[in-house]
Design a protein around this motif. Sequence first.
Motif, PDB file in Angstrom:
ATOM      1  N   PRO A 206       0.716  -1.389   0.145  1.00 30.36           N
ATOM      2  CA  PRO A 206       0.196   0.056  -0.108  1.00 30.36           C
ATOM      3  C   PRO A 206       0.791   1.236  -0.163  1.00 30.36           C
ATOM      4  O   PRO A 206       1.906   1.342   0.163  1.00 30.36           O
ATOM      5  CB  PRO A 206      -0.858  -0.062   1.272  1.00 30.36           C
ATOM      6  CG  PRO A 206      -0.565  -1.456   1.847  1.00 30.36           C
ATOM      7  CD  PRO A 206       0.623  -1.979   1.286  1.00 30.36           C
ATOM      8  N   PRO A 207       0.191   2.287  -0.474  1.00 26.30           N
ATOM      9  CA  PRO A 207       0.884   3.611  -0.278  1.00 26.30           C
ATOM     10  C   PRO A 207       1.492   4.119   1.148  1.00 26.30           C
ATOM     11  O   PRO A 207       0.799   3.558   2.175  1.00 26.30           O
ATOM     12  CB  PRO A 207      -0.020   4.630  -0.865  1.00 26.30           C
ATOM     13  CG  PRO A 207      -1.262   3.962  -1.007  1.00 26.30           C
ATOM     14  CD  PRO A 207      -1.113   2.324  -0.725  1.00 26.30           C
ATOM     15  N   GLY A 208       2.406   4.792   1.289  1.00 26.66           N
ATOM     16  CA  GLY A 208       2.617   5.518   2.601  1.00 26.66           C
ATOM     17  C   GLY A 208       4.023   5.353   3.235  1.00 26.66           C
ATOM     18  O   GLY A 208       4.422   6.086   4.089  1.00 26.66           O
ATOM     19  N   LEU A 209       4.874   4.527   2.531  1.00 27.67           N
ATOM     20  CA  LEU A 209       6.424   4.418   2.728  1.00 27.67           C
ATOM     21  C   LEU A 209       7.178   5.079   1.474  1.00 27.67           C
ATOM     22  O   LEU A 209       6.776   4.657   0.438  1.00 27.67           O
ATOM     23  CB  LEU A 209       6.684   3.073   3.321  1.00 27.67           C
ATOM     24  CG  LEU A 209       6.525   2.685   4.626  1.00 27.67           C
ATOM     25  CD1 LEU A 209       7.054   1.264   4.873  1.00 27.67           C
ATOM     26  CD2 LEU A 209       6.575   3.563   5.650  1.00 27.67           C
ATOM     27  N   ALA A 210       8.166   5.765   1.970  1.00 20.93           N
ATOM     28  CA  ALA A 210       9.420   6.019   0.771  1.00 20.93           C
ATOM     29  C   ALA A 210      10.468   5.362   1.140  1.00 20.93           C
ATOM     30  O   ALA A 210      10.696   5.468   2.545  1.00 20.93           O
ATOM     31  CB  ALA A 210       9.194   7.493   0.518  1.00 20.93           C
ATOM     32  N   PHE A 211      11.418   5.356   0.319  1.00 21.17           N
ATOM     33  CA  PHE A 211      12.834   4.709   0.562  1.00 21.17           C
ATOM     34  C   PHE A 211      13.700   5.715   0.024  1.00 21.17           C
ATOM     35  O   PHE A 211      13.389   5.951  -1.305  1.00 21.17           O
ATOM     36  CB  PHE A 211      12.894   3.470   0.185  1.00 21.17           C
ATOM     37  CG  PHE A 211      11.589   2.550   0.754  1.00 21.17           C
ATOM     38  CD1 PHE A 211      11.567   2.132   1.936  1.00 21.17           C
ATOM     39  CD2 PHE A 211      10.658   2.360  -0.157  1.00 21.17           C
ATOM     40  CE1 PHE A 211      10.512   1.482   2.304  1.00 21.17           C
ATOM     41  CE2 PHE A 211       9.509   1.638   0.396  1.00 21.17           C
ATOM     42  CZ  PHE A 211       9.534   1.347   1.636  1.00 21.17           C
ATOM     43  N   LEU A 212      14.919   6.001   0.613  1.00 19.13           N
ATOM     44  CA  LEU A 212      15.834   6.684  -0.092  1.00 19.13           C
ATOM     45  C   LEU A 212      17.237   6.026   0.157  1.00 19.13           C
ATOM     46  O   LEU A 212      17.574   6.145   1.252  1.00 19.13           O
ATOM     47  CB  LEU A 212      15.987   7.980   0.532  1.00 19.13           C
ATOM     48  CG  LEU A 212      16.878   9.011  -0.214  1.00 19.13           C
ATOM     49  CD1 LEU A 212      16.017  10.569  -0.437  1.00 19.13           C
ATOM     50  CD2 LEU A 212      18.105   9.315   0.772  1.00 19.13           C
ATOM     51  N   ALA A 213      17.990   6.032  -0.871  1.00 22.71           N
ATOM     52  CA  ALA A 213      19.305   5.389  -0.629  1.00 22.71           C
ATOM     53  C   ALA A 213      20.574   6.308  -1.177  1.00 22.71           C
ATOM     54  O   ALA A 213      20.327   7.247  -1.943  1.00 22.71           O
ATOM     55  CB  ALA A 213      19.608   4.228  -1.741  1.00 22.71           C
ATOM     56  N   ALA A 214      21.578   6.333  -0.184  1.00 20.96           N
ATOM     57  CA  ALA A 214      22.455   7.694  -0.611  1.00 20.96           C
ATOM     58  C   ALA A 214      23.934   7.017  -0.244  1.00 20.96           C
ATOM     59  O   ALA A 214      24.063   6.094   0.275  1.00 20.96           O
ATOM     60  CB  ALA A 214      22.065   8.801   0.452  1.00 20.96           C
ATOM     61  N   ASN A 215      24.655   7.246  -1.452  1.00 21.88           N
ATOM     62  CA  ASN A 215      26.178   7.056  -1.062  1.00 21.88           C
ATOM     63  C   ASN A 215      26.875   7.909  -0.256  1.00 21.88           C
ATOM     64  O   ASN A 215      26.419   8.648   0.315  1.00 21.88           O
ATOM     65  CB  ASN A 215      26.709   6.646  -2.547  1.00 21.88           C
ATOM     66  CG  ASN A 215      27.155   7.972  -3.373  1.00 21.88           C
ATOM     67  OD1 ASN A 215      26.926   9.186  -2.900  1.00 21.88           O
ATOM     68  ND2 ASN A 215      27.412   7.827  -4.637  1.00 21.88           N
ATOM     69  N   ARG A 216      28.338   7.586  -0.010  1.00 24.48           N
ATOM     70  CA  ARG A 216      29.077   8.369   0.510  1.00 24.48           C
ATOM     71  C   ARG A 216      28.923   9.807   0.454  1.00 24.48           C
ATOM     72  O   ARG A 216      28.900  10.646   1.168  1.00 24.48           O
ATOM     73  CB  ARG A 216      30.567   7.680   0.588  1.00 24.48           C
ATOM     74  CG  ARG A 216      31.128   7.882   2.189  1.00 24.48           C
ATOM     75  CD  ARG A 216      32.280   7.186   2.347  1.00 24.48           C
ATOM     76  NE  ARG A 216      31.828   5.445   2.254  1.00 24.48           N
ATOM     77  CZ  ARG A 216      32.460   4.793   1.268  1.00 24.48           C
ATOM     78  NH1 ARG A 216      33.374   5.131   0.588  1.00 24.48           N
ATOM     79  NH2 ARG A 216      32.049   3.478   1.255  1.00 24.48           N
ATOM     80  N   ASP A 217      29.141  10.287  -0.781  1.00 22.05           N
ATOM     81  CA  ASP A 217      29.332  11.583  -1.161  1.00 22.05           C
ATOM     82  C   ASP A 217      27.796  12.451  -0.923  1.00 22.05           C
ATOM     83  O   ASP A 217      27.927  13.600  -0.373  1.00 22.05           O
ATOM     84  CB  ASP A 217      29.426  11.745  -2.579  1.00 22.05           C
ATOM     85  CG  ASP A 217      30.950  11.495  -2.934  1.00 22.05           C
ATOM     86  OD1 ASP A 217      31.810  11.121  -1.902  1.00 22.05           O
ATOM     87  OD2 ASP A 217      31.352  11.489  -4.241  1.00 22.05           O
ATOM     88  N   ALA A 218      26.663  11.534  -1.112  1.00 16.10           N
ATOM     89  CA  ALA A 218      25.509  12.240  -0.987  1.00 16.10           C
ATOM     90  C   ALA A 218      25.299  12.383   0.663  1.00 16.10           C
ATOM     91  O   ALA A 218      24.932  13.273   1.243  1.00 16.10           O
ATOM     92  CB  ALA A 218      24.070  11.075  -1.491  1.00 16.10           C
ATOM     93  N   LEU A 219      25.895  11.514   1.426  1.00 14.34           N
ATOM     94  CA  LEU A 219      25.685  11.644   2.926  1.00 14.34           C
ATOM     95  C   LEU A 219      26.526  12.834   3.296  1.00 14.34           C
ATOM     96  O   LEU A 219      25.944  13.428   4.266  1.00 14.34           O
ATOM     97  CB  LEU A 219      25.999  10.089   3.443  1.00 14.34           C
ATOM     98  CG  LEU A 219      25.135   8.947   3.431  1.00 14.34           C
ATOM     99  CD1 LEU A 219      25.899   7.699   4.085  1.00 14.34           C
ATOM    100  CD2 LEU A 219      23.696   9.175   4.070  1.00 14.34           C
ATOM    101  N   GLU A 220      27.421  12.842   2.869  1.00 11.94           N
ATOM    102  CA  GLU A 220      28.443  13.964   3.033  1.00 11.94           C
ATOM    103  C   GLU A 220      27.825  15.467   2.612  1.00 11.94           C
ATOM    104  O   GLU A 220      27.796  16.191   3.836  1.00 11.94           O
ATOM    105  CB  GLU A 220      29.945  14.022   2.359  1.00 11.94           C
ATOM    106  CG  GLU A 220      31.075  13.864   3.041  1.00 11.94           C
ATOM    107  CD  GLU A 220      32.095  13.614   2.347  1.00 11.94           C
ATOM    108  OE1 GLU A 220      32.696  14.157   1.301  1.00 11.94           O
ATOM    109  OE2 GLU A 220      32.726  12.494   3.034  1.00 11.94           O
ATOM    110  N   ARG A 221      27.272  15.343   1.708  1.00  8.86           N
ATOM    111  CA  ARG A 221      26.506  16.659   1.311  1.00  8.86           C
ATOM    112  C   ARG A 221      25.383  17.028   2.262  1.00  8.86           C
ATOM    113  O   ARG A 221      25.163  18.087   2.592  1.00  8.86           O
ATOM    114  CB  ARG A 221      25.790  16.516  -0.127  1.00  8.86           C
ATOM    115  CG  ARG A 221      26.553  16.387  -1.241  1.00  8.86           C
ATOM    116  CD  ARG A 221      26.957  17.694  -1.569  1.00  8.86           C
ATOM    117  NE  ARG A 221      27.833  17.618  -2.925  1.00  8.86           N
ATOM    118  CZ  ARG A 221      27.300  18.137  -4.183  1.00  8.86           C
ATOM    119  NH1 ARG A 221      26.330  18.765  -4.103  1.00  8.86           N
ATOM    120  NH2 ARG A 221      28.186  17.735  -4.979  1.00  8.86           N
TER     121      ARG A 221
END
Length: 392
Positions: A206-221
């Motif tokens: 069902p709708p209601g959750l979202a997922f976001l993956a981030a690599n090291r550079d994205a995490l640093e930003r």
Amino acid sequence: MDRQDRKRLSLFTPGPVELSPPAKRALARGVLHHRTEAFKEALVELEARLKAVFLTEHPVATLTSSGTGAMEAAVVNLFAPGEKVLVPVSGKFSSRWAEICASYGVDVCRLDLEPGQAPEPESVSRILIGEPDVAGVMLTHCETSTGSLTDVEAVCRAVRDVEERQGRRILTCIDCVTSLCIDEFRMDDWYVDCALAASQKGFLAPPGLAFLAANRDALERMEQERGPRYYFDLRRYFEDIVRSPFTPAVNLVTAVNESLESILDLGLPRIWKAYRSSAAAVRLIVESAGFRPVAVSQAGGAVAFRVDSVGAEALAAAMRERCGIVVAGGQGDLKGRILRVSTIGKGPGEIVRFAGCLASVLKHMGRSLDLDGIQADLERILEDSAVWESLR
Ligand SMILES: *Cc1c(COP(=O)(O)O)cnc(C)c1O
């Protein structure tokens, strides 16, 4: 149509989609408290499975929001007001990237495309070379409003070439909401910095959750000075992946977790292939009816086709009334001019049912769709889309 039939409408809409059996079973159970060991275990499992579907070694955060929340989270955490990003726009969802950026004062360099087109690597590199201050590229893997698939691998390779040639860093951020668990996507192999998805499309939940993956550079930003952020301050989520900062939609966590277990059991390559076949079958059906598909490069999860001569609303209403099949209309400028059919979670039986319904509705409208003529081709194409029966 009586009330009982109405209850059995079958959704051929690109999200929300029919739930997988494991998602349904998980929802039928009660609610877990979000600070219990059992729930923590579910989060640990969920993250491992999310990594397996994003095809990444990097952490994946779970947000209680729809997909747009994760898009907003990406923008506010990766870019500061006044920074510039490139957004190719070819439909409603890619346009949403531009709108979110503009709302937060992030400068948008737009690459406007016709509906059905996808950004070409060459145009992206040309713009990046001419715009030395562009700090990010926002892509939409499957533009659900047209069923168009972006060649993310090629565009990200073009971005990387510019980075290497010019010694700069440009973050790639991909909306995979209607492509994850549908079309081939490989976050790490394709040098994607940030990717996001939502529960109500390829995850068959069902709708209601979202997922976001981030690599090291994205995490640093994310650690750098940014505009205002609170609920979507991703640092809170990435600090401890298995301890949600706020009350998560616990029932959805278990539903997605168990749905993904079955999806991974089937195997992603088999699923990608099944969707390619299903989308090809739907294209064959609508083309045989004299309609023109919108997408140049076809995505697996949604097929949009022009119905100018018939009237989109009349056709959709007739399919719903006669056979209980719900298809989606066009959005924005395409409203009233196209229809969209989703293949998400649909096996050969349902696609053949869609074909039969379209044929019967068109016959009533004085048009024809020669099903006998395409039967053999359809059967051959659909051989590969028979995977959902084994989803238990
Ligand atoms: C469905 C969808 C979204 C998210 O929409 P929400 O309604 O916010 O979940 C984002 N991008 C694409 C391409 C989509 O198809």
